[in-house]
Every structure is written in C-alpha cells, then in structure tokens.
Design a protein around this motif. Structure first.
Motif, PDB file in Angstrom:
ATOM      1  N   MET A 182     -72.424   1.043  11.648  1.00 14.46           N
ATOM      2  CA  MET A 182     -70.697   1.252  11.477  1.00 14.46           C
ATOM      3  C   MET A 182     -70.342   0.649  10.202  1.00 14.46           C
ATOM      4  O   MET A 182     -70.760  -0.073   9.522  1.00 14.46           O
ATOM      5  CB  MET A 182     -70.161   0.975  12.466  1.00 14.46           C
ATOM      6  CG  MET A 182     -68.717   1.124  12.731  1.00 14.46           C
ATOM      7  SD  MET A 182     -68.056   1.336  14.633  1.00 14.46           S
ATOM      8  CE  MET A 182     -68.502  -0.339  14.249  1.00 14.46           C
ATOM      9  N   ALA A 183     -69.755   1.900   9.713  1.00 11.68           N
ATOM     10  CA  ALA A 183     -68.940   0.635   8.060  1.00 11.68           C
ATOM     11  C   ALA A 183     -67.724   0.159   8.661  1.00 11.68           C
ATOM     12  O   ALA A 183     -66.940   0.088   9.854  1.00 11.68           O
ATOM     13  CB  ALA A 183     -68.621   1.572   7.314  1.00 11.68           C
ATOM     14  N   TRP A 184     -67.482  -1.744   8.223  1.00 13.45           N
ATOM     15  CA  TRP A 184     -66.369  -1.687   8.270  1.00 13.45           C
ATOM     16  C   TRP A 184     -64.668  -1.498   7.836  1.00 13.45           C
ATOM     17  O   TRP A 184     -64.984  -1.119   6.555  1.00 13.45           O
ATOM     18  CB  TRP A 184     -66.414  -3.496   7.553  1.00 13.45           C
ATOM     19  CG  TRP A 184     -65.604  -4.513   7.893  1.00 13.45           C
ATOM     20  CD1 TRP A 184     -64.113  -4.132   6.647  1.00 13.45           C
ATOM     21  CD2 TRP A 184     -65.167  -5.854   8.721  1.00 13.45           C
ATOM     22  NE1 TRP A 184     -63.103  -5.570   7.261  1.00 13.45           N
ATOM     23  CE2 TRP A 184     -64.431  -6.116   8.897  1.00 13.45           C
ATOM     24  CE3 TRP A 184     -65.974  -5.707   9.632  1.00 13.45           C
ATOM     25  CZ2 TRP A 184     -63.419  -6.741   9.781  1.00 13.45           C
ATOM     26  CZ3 TRP A 184     -66.050  -6.493  10.721  1.00 13.45           C
ATOM     27  CH2 TRP A 184     -64.378  -7.139  10.577  1.00 13.45           C
ATOM     28  N   ASN A 185     -63.847  -1.319   9.062  1.00 16.78           N
ATOM     29  CA  ASN A 185     -62.776  -1.380   7.856  1.00 16.78           C
ATOM     30  C   ASN A 185     -61.902  -1.900   9.116  1.00 16.78           C
ATOM     31  O   ASN A 185     -62.002  -2.619   9.478  1.00 16.78           O
ATOM     32  CB  ASN A 185     -62.501  -0.239   9.131  1.00 16.78           C
ATOM     33  CG  ASN A 185     -62.780   1.588   8.165  1.00 16.78           C
ATOM     34  OD1 ASN A 185     -63.430   1.946   7.594  1.00 16.78           O
ATOM     35  ND2 ASN A 185     -64.154   2.188   9.219  1.00 16.78           N
ATOM     36  N   LYS A 186     -60.822  -2.051   8.451  1.00 14.45           N
ATOM     37  CA  LYS A 186     -59.374  -2.967   9.169  1.00 14.45           C
ATOM     38  C   LYS A 186     -58.455  -2.823  10.347  1.00 14.45           C
ATOM     39  O   LYS A 186     -59.025  -1.926  10.259  1.00 14.45           O
ATOM     40  CB  LYS A 186     -58.438  -2.994   7.707  1.00 14.45           C
ATOM     41  CG  LYS A 186     -56.986  -3.733   8.513  1.00 14.45           C
ATOM     42  CD  LYS A 186     -55.532  -3.868   7.245  1.00 14.45           C
ATOM     43  CE  LYS A 186     -54.578  -4.269   7.675  1.00 14.45           C
ATOM     44  NZ  LYS A 186     -53.661  -5.229   6.748  1.00 14.45           N
ATOM     45  N   PRO A 187     -59.456  -3.856  11.140  1.00 10.90           N
ATOM     46  CA  PRO A 187     -58.770  -3.385  12.794  1.00 10.90           C
ATOM     47  C   PRO A 187     -58.204  -2.586  12.904  1.00 10.90           C
ATOM     48  O   PRO A 187     -56.274  -3.446  12.036  1.00 10.90           O
ATOM     49  CB  PRO A 187     -59.505  -5.247  12.851  1.00 10.90           C
ATOM     50  CG  PRO A 187     -59.149  -5.763  12.033  1.00 10.90           C
ATOM     51  CD  PRO A 187     -59.540  -4.450  10.837  1.00 10.90           C
ATOM     52  N   ILE A 188     -57.588  -2.368  14.060  1.00  6.22           N
ATOM     53  CA  ILE A 188     -56.094  -1.711  14.297  1.00  6.22           C
ATOM     54  C   ILE A 188     -56.074  -2.463  15.894  1.00  6.22           C
ATOM     55  O   ILE A 188     -56.601  -2.143  16.809  1.00  6.22           O
ATOM     56  CB  ILE A 188     -56.093   0.160  14.643  1.00  6.22           C
ATOM     57  CG1 ILE A 188     -55.913   0.146  13.003  1.00  6.22           C
ATOM     58  CG2 ILE A 188     -54.725   0.178  15.338  1.00  6.22           C
ATOM     59  CD1 ILE A 188     -56.510   1.315  12.764  1.00  6.22           C
ATOM     60  N   ILE A 189     -54.231  -2.810  16.148  1.00  6.45           N
ATOM     61  CA  ILE A 189     -54.053  -3.563  17.048  1.00  6.45           C
ATOM     62  C   ILE A 189     -53.107  -2.025  17.616  1.00  6.45           C
ATOM     63  O   ILE A 189     -51.895  -2.303  17.262  1.00  6.45           O
ATOM     64  CB  ILE A 189     -53.428  -4.437  16.982  1.00  6.45           C
ATOM     65  CG1 ILE A 189     -54.405  -5.552  16.711  1.00  6.45           C
ATOM     66  CG2 ILE A 189     -52.983  -4.767  18.402  1.00  6.45           C
ATOM     67  CD1 ILE A 189     -53.786  -6.861  16.520  1.00  6.45           C
ATOM     68  N   ARG A 190     -53.312  -1.096  19.226  1.00  8.42           N
ATOM     69  CA  ARG A 190     -52.322  -0.624  19.347  1.00  8.42           C
ATOM     70  C   ARG A 190     -51.750  -1.671  20.910  1.00  8.42           C
ATOM     71  O   ARG A 190     -52.673  -1.892  21.464  1.00  8.42           O
ATOM     72  CB  ARG A 190     -52.455   0.471  20.162  1.00  8.42           C
ATOM     73  CG  ARG A 190     -52.932   1.576  18.310  1.00  8.42           C
ATOM     74  CD  ARG A 190     -53.142   2.674  18.753  1.00  8.42           C
ATOM     75  NE  ARG A 190     -52.719   3.621  17.659  1.00  8.42           N
ATOM     76  CZ  ARG A 190     -54.118   3.464  16.936  1.00  8.42           C
ATOM     77  NH1 ARG A 190     -55.147   3.263  17.536  1.00  8.42           N
ATOM     78  NH2 ARG A 190     -54.208   4.496  15.922  1.00  8.42           N
ATOM     79  N   GLU A 191     -50.296  -1.826  21.053  1.00  7.93           N
ATOM     80  CA  GLU A 191     -50.066  -2.561  21.829  1.00  7.93           C
ATOM     81  C   GLU A 191     -49.663  -1.185  23.184  1.00  7.93           C
ATOM     82  O   GLU A 191     -49.304  -0.362  22.913  1.00  7.93           O
ATOM     83  CB  GLU A 191     -48.601  -3.999  21.716  1.00  7.93           C
ATOM     84  CG  GLU A 191     -48.251  -3.935  22.774  1.00  7.93           C
ATOM     85  CD  GLU A 191     -47.528  -5.488  22.745  1.00  7.93           C
ATOM     86  OE1 GLU A 191     -47.296  -5.764  21.178  1.00  7.93           O
ATOM     87  OE2 GLU A 191     -47.178  -5.972  23.582  1.00  7.93           O
ATOM     88  N   ILE A 192     -49.623  -1.402  24.476  1.00  3.07           N
ATOM     89  CA  ILE A 192     -49.987  -0.689  25.291  1.00  3.07           C
ATOM     90  C   ILE A 192     -47.854  -0.949  26.264  1.00  3.07           C
ATOM     91  O   ILE A 192     -47.954  -2.085  26.545  1.00  3.07           O
ATOM     92  CB  ILE A 192     -50.760  -0.649  26.426  1.00  3.07           C
ATOM     93  CG1 ILE A 192     -51.838  -0.376  25.230  1.00  3.07           C
ATOM     94  CG2 ILE A 192     -50.912   0.232  27.591  1.00  3.07           C
ATOM     95  CD1 ILE A 192     -52.712  -0.621  26.718  1.00  3.07           C
ATOM     96  N   GLU A 193     -47.201  -0.398  25.775  1.00  4.85           N
ATOM     97  CA  GLU A 193     -46.246  -0.837  26.195  1.00  4.85           C
ATOM     98  C   GLU A 193     -45.332  -0.045  27.631  1.00  4.85           C
ATOM     99  O   GLU A 193     -45.133   1.354  27.093  1.00  4.85           O
ATOM    100  CB  GLU A 193     -44.981  -1.226  25.348  1.00  4.85           C
ATOM    101  CG  GLU A 193     -44.720  -1.764  24.555  1.00  4.85           C
ATOM    102  CD  GLU A 193     -43.924  -3.448  24.455  1.00  4.85           C
ATOM    103  OE1 GLU A 193     -43.442  -3.323  25.269  1.00  4.85           O
ATOM    104  OE2 GLU A 193     -43.778  -4.184  23.197  1.00  4.85           O
TER     105      GLU A 193
END
Lengths: 12, 92
Positions: free
Chosen positions: A1-12
């Motif tokens: 798997m290649a490196w990518n900028k990580p993503i955060i999604r908040e569960i509301e």
C-alpha cells in the motif's frame, strides 16, 4: 500500500 | 507541532477499535469517535507509549518505502489534529 495523507472523519 | 523526541500515547479511555458495521477502524473516546483510513490506522498502530515520534516515522518510512520527510509531515499533522481534539497526548 502506498503512503497517502491520512484522513480523519468524526462520527457525530 | 509534535517533535521527534516527543512520545505520543493514547490517554485513558481512548482506544482503536474495529467497527464491523462500518467495516472500518475507528478511534473511540468517551462519547466521541472518529473513523480512520488505512494510513491513520497504520500510524496509530506504531504508537505504544514508549517510542518517540522520530522512531515511529522512521518505522513507517521503512514500511512504506516513502520519503521520511513526507511521512513526518503528514503524521505530525494527523497526530496534531488528534491532540487538538484530545484523542492523543504527548510526553515531551
């Protein structure tokens, strides 16, 4: 798997 | 901004969990949760409360065969965002 900028999604 | 010698750790009550409904990794805190993508999960998997940020990014650079400066920049942004939202603490 290649490196990518990580993503955060908040569960509301 | 997190520094190389800082030691990140998950505070009491925060843990990584596999959400089988969403089929995704999530980071759970009391009454709050965020979903993680594969890279976010990989970064958090390296955090054990004893290794420094520099050691963690070096391990990730070897694992992903990617430039260490890219990994350090993205990881610092990611962990900084978690720290701002109290999902992560740091021993300086």
């Amino acid at each position: 798997m290649a490196w990518n900028k990580p993503i955060i999604r908040e569960i509301e | 901004m997190i520094a190389d010698h800082d030691i990140p750790y998950l505070p009491r009550g925060v843990r990584v969990h596999r959400d089988r409904v969403r089929d995704a990794w999530v980071l759970l805190a009391p009454e709050r949760a965020i979903t993680l993508d594969a890279i976010g999960h990989a970064i958090l998997s390296e955090i054990d409360g004893t290794r420094s940020f520099g050691e963690i990014t070096a391990a990730l650079a070897a694992r992903y065969n990617a430039p260490a400066e890219d990994i350090a920049r993205d990881s610092a942004g990611f962990l900084g965002a978690l720290h701002d939202r109290r999902f992560l603490e740091v021993h300086s």
